[in-house]
Write an enzyme that holds these catalytic residues in place. Structure first.
Site, PDB file in Angstrom:
ATOM      1  N   HIS A  97      -6.816  -5.445  -1.577  1.00 22.34           N
ATOM      2  CA  HIS A  97      -5.750  -4.446  -1.492  1.00 22.34           C
ATOM      3  C   HIS A  97      -4.531  -4.978  -0.748  1.00 22.34           C
ATOM      4  O   HIS A  97      -3.397  -4.747  -1.160  1.00 22.34           O
ATOM      5  CB  HIS A  97      -6.285  -3.194  -0.797  1.00 22.34           C
ATOM      6  N   ASP A 148      -8.826  -5.133  -6.243  1.00 18.42           N
ATOM      7  CA  ASP A 148      -8.615  -3.904  -5.481  1.00 18.42           C
ATOM      8  C   ASP A 148      -8.859  -2.688  -6.356  1.00 18.42           C
ATOM      9  O   ASP A 148      -8.238  -2.555  -7.418  1.00 18.42           O
ATOM     10  CB  ASP A 148      -7.182  -3.893  -4.931  1.00 18.42           C
ATOM     11  N   SER A 173       0.823  -1.197   0.000  1.00 14.90           N
ATOM     12  CA  SER A 173       0.000   0.000   0.000  1.00 14.90           C
ATOM     13  C   SER A 173       0.870   1.266   0.000  1.00 14.90           C
ATOM     14  O   SER A 173       1.740   1.424  -0.855  1.00 14.90           O
ATOM     15  CB  SER A 173      -0.957  -0.035   1.191  1.00 14.90           C
TER      16      SER A 173
END
Length: 462
Positions: free
Chosen positions: A439, A383, A172
């Site tokens: 994600h 995602d 991320s």
């Protein structure tokens, strides 16, 4: 060697601050792995105290690599990655009935194949803290420098791992931090700084990299996975000229096209399109929230109620981590210093300096492609927040020749995703998608992600 280590200890002023963890509240019996927590001081006069969790490889700690893992956010605690992604412990949220949450063993932990240091970074994340007001300030530039100093001091304090291969990993928002950290390590190696770090490569999952590419790829992605109609997509592409971020408010056709798309996505979970948007089950929002962290607040509020929610979903587990980590007995068992952190947060937005480095991260990757490193970049393909199509786009912009064309890779005879390998005379990059992953892909597809990193570390074909 020991004389050198002694001098390094004096130079770094490394004070041992380690706690060996044999048992934890909420876990039945003795932990079946070696766990350590502690603090490493960085910055001027060690005025930043970075908290870490270390798990020794459950397979062969002498031979297996050591990986420093940076959780995203910015400002997410290393415990978040441990409990919900790749660590050997997990919050047992699906069986919670009240009181202190229980922990359970994760059979697909990445500690099956590597020793892993999870760090609360930057300062202000998790249990990491500053001793001065000035030291409490961080940025996307300062965070990787402090993480590099942390790694050097940690290795000096743990000399048995100085001979192990080292990898840097993160997901991320850490997509902005890890490449810089890798660059600092390489510069230190070139300058002959001690201790010597046997850096082999880096691992990134659904990494934030280029603001324009990442966010502009969201609209094509939701069309590709049939969340919006062909008409909505073509209308937006025509009237917004392919730019869905820098929108001229006077361009009413573009604004209307994007409003239609956003209305179609209101009940879609941004981090995993197949799961329910539980944060919005009680009330329909007025507009789509791109901020995925804000959705936890709904479940934090529910924990205050006498009756627990009927619908259990992942955000409920995130909320339980607050209940667990803010327990005094738990903090004592972890070796947390009393009075240093008022309240533990899973993810705390400790700073917002996104534009500091965002334009240069692809350039950093280009520089890294001239080194002898190996890289694994993976994307959960369900995602929206950092879509795989955008990640693949900036990877292709590095202009590294394709060595192995897009093809499926397998776990237990089933397609686990797709991969492309890029290689030049100095660098190898494997890009892989995780079929059905969100994600933070290991959270959704733990078995497949463990197989992926195991093969990568072993230099075995994906």
């Amino acid at each position: 060697m020991w004389n050198t280590l002694f001098l390094l200890l004096l130079f770094f002023n490394v004070a041992a601050s380690q706690t060996i963890i044999d048992t934890l509240p909420g876990y039945p019996g003795t932990l079946p792995f070696k766990m350590e927590t502690g603090y490493i001081g960085v910055g001027e006069m060690d005025d930043v105290q970075l908290f870490y969790y270390f798990f020794e490889s459950e397979r062969d700690p002498i031979y297996d690599p050591v990986m420093l893992w940076l959780t995203g956010g910015p400002g997410c605690s290393g415990f978040s990655a441990i409990a919900f992604e790749t660590g050997p412990l997990a919050i047992a949220w699906d069986t919670y009935t009240g009181g202190l949450p229980s922990l359970k063993y994760n059979p697909f932990s990445w500690t099956k194949v590597a020793s892993i240091i999870y760090i609360d970074q930057p300062v202000g994340s998790g249990f990491s803290y500053a001793t001065t007001t000035d030291a409490a300030n961080s940025s996307d530039i300062l965070a990787p420098i402090q993480a590099y100093n942390f790694l050097r001091k940690w290795l000096v304090n743990h000399p048995k791992y100085l001979g192990n291969q080292i990898y840097i990993g993160g997901d991320s928002y850490s997509g902005l931090i890890v490449p810089q950290l890798v660059q600092h390590v390489l510069q230190g190696i070139e300058s002959g700084l001690k201790p010597h770090i046997d850096l082999q490569g880096y691992v990134l999952g659904n990494p934030v990299t280029d603001y324009q590419v990442d966010q502009n790829s969201r609209i094509p992605f939701v069309h590709r996975v049939s969340l919006i109609s062909d008409e909505y997509y073509e209308d937006a592409k025509l009237n917004c000229n392919g730019d869905y971020i820098n929108v001229d408010t006077n361009n009413t056709k573009c604004v209307l096209a994007l409003q239609n798309i956003m209305s179609s996505l209101l009940q879609i979970k941004l981090t995993q399109i197949l799961e329910p948007q539980c944060a919005f089950t009680s009330k329909k929002p007025a507009e789509l929230e791109w901020d995925i962290l804000s959705q936890e607040q709904h479940f934090l509020n529910l924990l205050q109620d006498a009756k627990l929610p009927e619908l259990r979903c992942r955000e409920f587990g995130y909320a339980l981590s607050y209940k667990y980590m803010n327990n005094d007995t738990v903090q004592s068992a972890l070796g947390v210093r009393n009075g240093t952190v008022e309240n533990w947060s899973r993810c705390l937005k400790v700073f917002s300096t996104y534009t500091e480095v965002v334009e240069s991260i692809v350039y950093v990757h280009k520089n890294l492609s001239k080194t002898g490193l190996r890289a694994l970049i993976y994307s959960g393909d369900h995602d929206i927040s950092v879509p795989y199509v955008g990640t693949l786009e900036w990877i292709k912009s590095l202009e590294i020749p394709v060595f192995d064309e897009w093809r499926p890779w397998y776990v237990d005879g089933q397609v686990a995703g797709y991969q492309t390998k890029f290689m030049n005379s100095n660098f190898r990059l494997t890009y892989a998608t995780i079929k059905g992953g969100g994600h933070t892909a290991p959270e959704y597809k733990p078995e497949e992600c463990l197989a992926l990193v195991d093969r990568f570390f072993a230099r075995y074909p994906i």
